[in-house]
Design a protein around this motif. Structure first.
Motif, PDB file in Angstrom:
ATOM      1  N   GLY A  84       0.883  -0.755  -0.245  1.00 30.59           N
ATOM      2  CA  GLY A  84       0.222   0.079  -0.494  1.00 30.59           C
ATOM      3  C   GLY A  84       1.338   1.261   0.036  1.00 30.59           C
ATOM      4  N   LYS A  85       0.092   2.431  -0.175  1.00 25.54           N
ATOM      5  CA  LYS A  85       0.605   3.850   0.198  1.00 25.54           C
ATOM      6  C   LYS A  85       1.762   3.984   1.737  1.00 25.54           C
ATOM      7  N   TYR A  86       2.202   4.569   1.089  1.00 22.76           N
ATOM      8  CA  TYR A  86       3.343   5.515   2.934  1.00 22.76           C
ATOM      9  C   TYR A  86       3.999   6.120   2.426  1.00 22.76           C
ATOM     10  N   ILE A  87       4.345   7.700   3.136  1.00 24.89           N
ATOM     11  CA  ILE A  87       4.979   8.805   3.225  1.00 24.89           C
ATOM     12  C   ILE A  87       6.098   8.181   2.993  1.00 24.89           C
ATOM     13  N   VAL A  88       7.132   8.784   3.266  1.00 26.13           N
ATOM     14  CA  VAL A  88       8.755   8.976   4.084  1.00 26.13           C
ATOM     15  C   VAL A  88       9.494  10.348   5.020  1.00 26.13           C
ATOM     16  N   PHE A  89      10.422   9.693   5.922  1.00 22.70           N
ATOM     17  CA  PHE A  89      11.193  10.835   6.122  1.00 22.70           C
ATOM     18  C   PHE A  89      12.206   9.788   6.486  1.00 22.70           C
ATOM     19  N   ALA A  90      13.297  10.503   5.542  1.00 27.79           N
ATOM     20  CA  ALA A  90      15.034   9.953   5.448  1.00 27.79           C
ATOM     21  C   ALA A  90      16.042  10.771   6.422  1.00 27.79           C
ATOM     22  N   GLY A  91      16.312  10.610   7.400  1.00 31.35           N
ATOM     23  CA  GLY A  91      17.310  11.263   7.859  1.00 31.35           C
ATOM     24  C   GLY A  91      17.649  10.582   8.940  1.00 31.35           C
ATOM     25  N   THR A  92      18.943  11.406  10.259  1.00 32.75           N
ATOM     26  CA  THR A  92      19.290  11.019  10.697  1.00 32.75           C
ATOM     27  C   THR A  92      18.086  11.922  11.846  1.00 32.75           C
ATOM     28  N   ILE A  93      17.732  11.023  12.668  1.00 27.84           N
ATOM     29  CA  ILE A  93      17.311  10.893  14.093  1.00 27.84           C
ATOM     30  C   ILE A  93      17.294  11.986  14.602  1.00 27.84           C
ATOM     31  N   GLU A  94      17.147  12.801  15.211  1.00 25.49           N
ATOM     32  CA  GLU A  94      17.652  14.146  16.344  1.00 25.49           C
ATOM     33  C   GLU A  94      17.100  14.646  16.492  1.00 25.49           C
ATOM     34  N   PRO A  95      17.385  15.882  17.464  1.00 30.44           N
ATOM     35  CA  PRO A  95      16.456  16.693  17.756  1.00 30.44           C
ATOM     36  C   PRO A  95      15.991  17.774  16.641  1.00 30.44           C
ATOM     37  N   ARG A  96      17.202  17.819  16.078  1.00 30.45           N
ATOM     38  CA  ARG A  96      17.199  19.218  15.685  1.00 30.45           C
ATOM     39  C   ARG A  96      15.708  19.087  13.724  1.00 30.45           C
ATOM     40  N   LYS A  97      16.088  17.607  13.815  1.00 33.48           N
ATOM     41  CA  LYS A  97      14.868  16.899  12.424  1.00 33.48           C
ATOM     42  C   LYS A  97      13.117  16.500  13.048  1.00 33.48           C
ATOM     43  N   ASN A  98      13.161  17.829  14.172  1.00 33.68           N
ATOM     44  CA  ASN A  98      11.278  17.789  14.370  1.00 33.68           C
ATOM     45  C   ASN A  98      10.805  16.599  14.374  1.00 33.68           C
ATOM     46  N   MET A 151      18.967   0.643  -1.123  1.00 33.88           N
ATOM     47  CA  MET A 151      17.760   0.165  -0.026  1.00 33.88           C
ATOM     48  C   MET A 151      17.140   1.685   0.230  1.00 33.88           C
ATOM     49  N   LEU A 152      17.920   3.177   0.301  1.00 33.16           N
ATOM     50  CA  LEU A 152      17.123   4.200   0.971  1.00 33.16           C
ATOM     51  C   LEU A 152      16.174   4.308  -0.775  1.00 33.16           C
ATOM     52  N   LYS A 153      17.235   4.660  -1.701  1.00 28.93           N
ATOM     53  CA  LYS A 153      16.732   4.642  -3.157  1.00 28.93           C
ATOM     54  C   LYS A 153      14.745   3.497  -3.294  1.00 28.93           C
ATOM     55  N   SER A 154      15.235   2.827  -3.144  1.00 30.34           N
ATOM     56  CA  SER A 154      14.288   2.113  -2.881  1.00 30.34           C
ATOM     57  C   SER A 154      12.419   2.613  -1.921  1.00 30.34           C
ATOM     58  N   CYS A 155      12.907   3.030  -1.095  1.00 29.73           N
ATOM     59  CA  CYS A 155      12.728   3.008  -0.015  1.00 29.73           C
ATOM     60  C   CYS A 155      11.644   4.809  -0.575  1.00 29.73           C
ATOM     61  N   ILE A 156      11.745   5.859  -0.466  1.00 33.34           N
ATOM     62  CA  ILE A 156      12.245   7.046  -1.399  1.00 33.34           C
ATOM     63  C   ILE A 156      11.184   6.562  -2.719  1.00 33.34           C
ATOM     64  N   CYS A 157      11.757   6.173  -3.869  1.00 35.91           N
ATOM     65  CA  CYS A 157      11.682   6.212  -5.037  1.00 35.91           C
ATOM     66  C   CYS A 157       9.654   5.222  -4.904  1.00 35.91           C
ATOM     67  N   GLY A 158       9.569   4.696  -3.519  1.00 32.61           N
ATOM     68  CA  GLY A 158       7.972   4.105  -3.870  1.00 32.61           C
ATOM     69  C   GLY A 158       7.232   5.176  -2.154  1.00 32.61           C
ATOM     70  N   ALA A 159       7.435   5.657  -1.953  1.00 31.97           N
ATOM     71  CA  ALA A 159       6.733   7.242  -1.226  1.00 31.97           C
ATOM     72  C   ALA A 159       5.866   7.905  -2.280  1.00 31.97           C
ATOM     73  N   GLU A 160       4.808   8.069  -1.459  1.00 34.05           N
ATOM     74  CA  GLU A 160       3.773   9.053  -1.382  1.00 34.05           C
ATOM     75  C   GLU A 160       4.304   9.679  -1.829  1.00 34.05           C
ATOM     76  N   LEU A 161       4.902  10.301  -0.476  1.00 30.14           N
ATOM     77  CA  LEU A 161       5.309  12.081  -0.759  1.00 30.14           C
ATOM     78  C   LEU A 161       6.993  11.681   0.845  1.00 30.14           C
ATOM     79  N   LEU A 162       8.004  12.288   0.965  1.00 29.89           N
ATOM     80  CA  LEU A 162       8.539  12.688   1.927  1.00 29.89           C
ATOM     81  C   LEU A 162       8.453  13.705   2.447  1.00 29.89           C
ATOM     82  N   VAL A 163       8.003  13.879   3.653  1.00 30.69           N
ATOM     83  CA  VAL A 163       8.446  14.797   4.751  1.00 30.69           C
ATOM     84  C   VAL A 163       9.813  15.065   5.263  1.00 30.69           C
ATOM     85  N   TYR A 164       9.640  16.096   5.516  1.00 29.05           N
ATOM     86  CA  TYR A 164      11.356  16.961   6.160  1.00 29.05           C
ATOM     87  C   TYR A 164      11.165  18.181   7.112  1.00 29.05           C
ATOM     88  N   PRO A 165      10.127  17.639   8.252  1.00 26.93           N
ATOM     89  CA  PRO A 165      10.520  18.506   9.421  1.00 26.93           C
ATOM     90  C   PRO A 165      10.989  19.379   9.798  1.00 26.93           C
TER      91      PRO A 165
END
Length: 177
Positions: A84-98, A151-165
């Motif tokens: 099914g559909k998914y949205i993705v956040f890609a990055g290191t999980i740290e405080p400034r990533k919100n 794998m990151l490329k595969s993940c992002i390419c299959g997403a409906e949306l990339l979120v980067y807050p």
């Protein structure tokens, strides 16, 4: 010396205390001795001037780009059993990533779009242990941990949306990719 961002100067509380002090002292010293400071954005150049006192004549802007980011999303879907559909956040999980704001928003989105998943793709950097537990326990959230480049490329390419807050980035490579 290459600087990608100056988050450690802009908001030291986003980093563990010892790392914050080390970065601020170390980068000021190293940048002060360097003949050339390479930055990847005008934002980082402005930060180098403001926080490190680097004069503009020593700063060189080398803007980032990316090659093709196309990949078959099937590899990610198969490895992580994502349908099914998914949205993705890609990055290191740290405080400034919100990420807390992303999870708060996700609660609303998931009530409306119950078939949608939120994929958090990246390694745990630092932050409150409660956030790590919340990521693991929130309905509809898949925390992948670090992914290989393919794998990151595969993940992002299959997403409906990339979120980067993120609160702050010197450049922000994942949205470009």
């Amino acid at each position: 010396v290459t600087l990608h961002d100056l988050a450690f100067c802009r908001n030291p509380s986003w980093f563990p205390p010892l790392r914050s002090v080390y970065y601020r002292l170390h980068f000021r010293k190293v940048a002060g001795k360097a003949n050339v400071i390479m930055v990847d954005s005008e934002s980082t150049a402005a930060g180098a001037r403001k926080y490190l006192g680097i004069e503009d004549k020593r700063i060189r802007r080398v803007y980032l780009s990316t090659g093709s980011f196309k990949a078959d999303p099937g590899a990610f879907r198969k490895t992580f059993s994502v349908q099914g559909k998914y949205i993705v956040f890609a990055g290191t999980i740290e405080p400034r990533k919100n990420i807390p704001a992303l999870l708060d928003s996700w609660q609303v989105v998931n009530r409306i779009h119950t078939d949608l998943r939120l994929v958090i793709a990246g390694r745990w950097g630092w932050g409150p242990a409660a956030l790590k537990r919340k990521l693991a326990d929130t309905k509809g959230v898949l925390l992948t941990g670090p992914l290989s480049e393919n794998m990151l490329k595969s993940c992002i390419c299959g997403a409906e949306l990339l979120v980067y807050p993120s609160f702050y980035e010197g450049f922000g490579l994942p949205p470009l990719e």
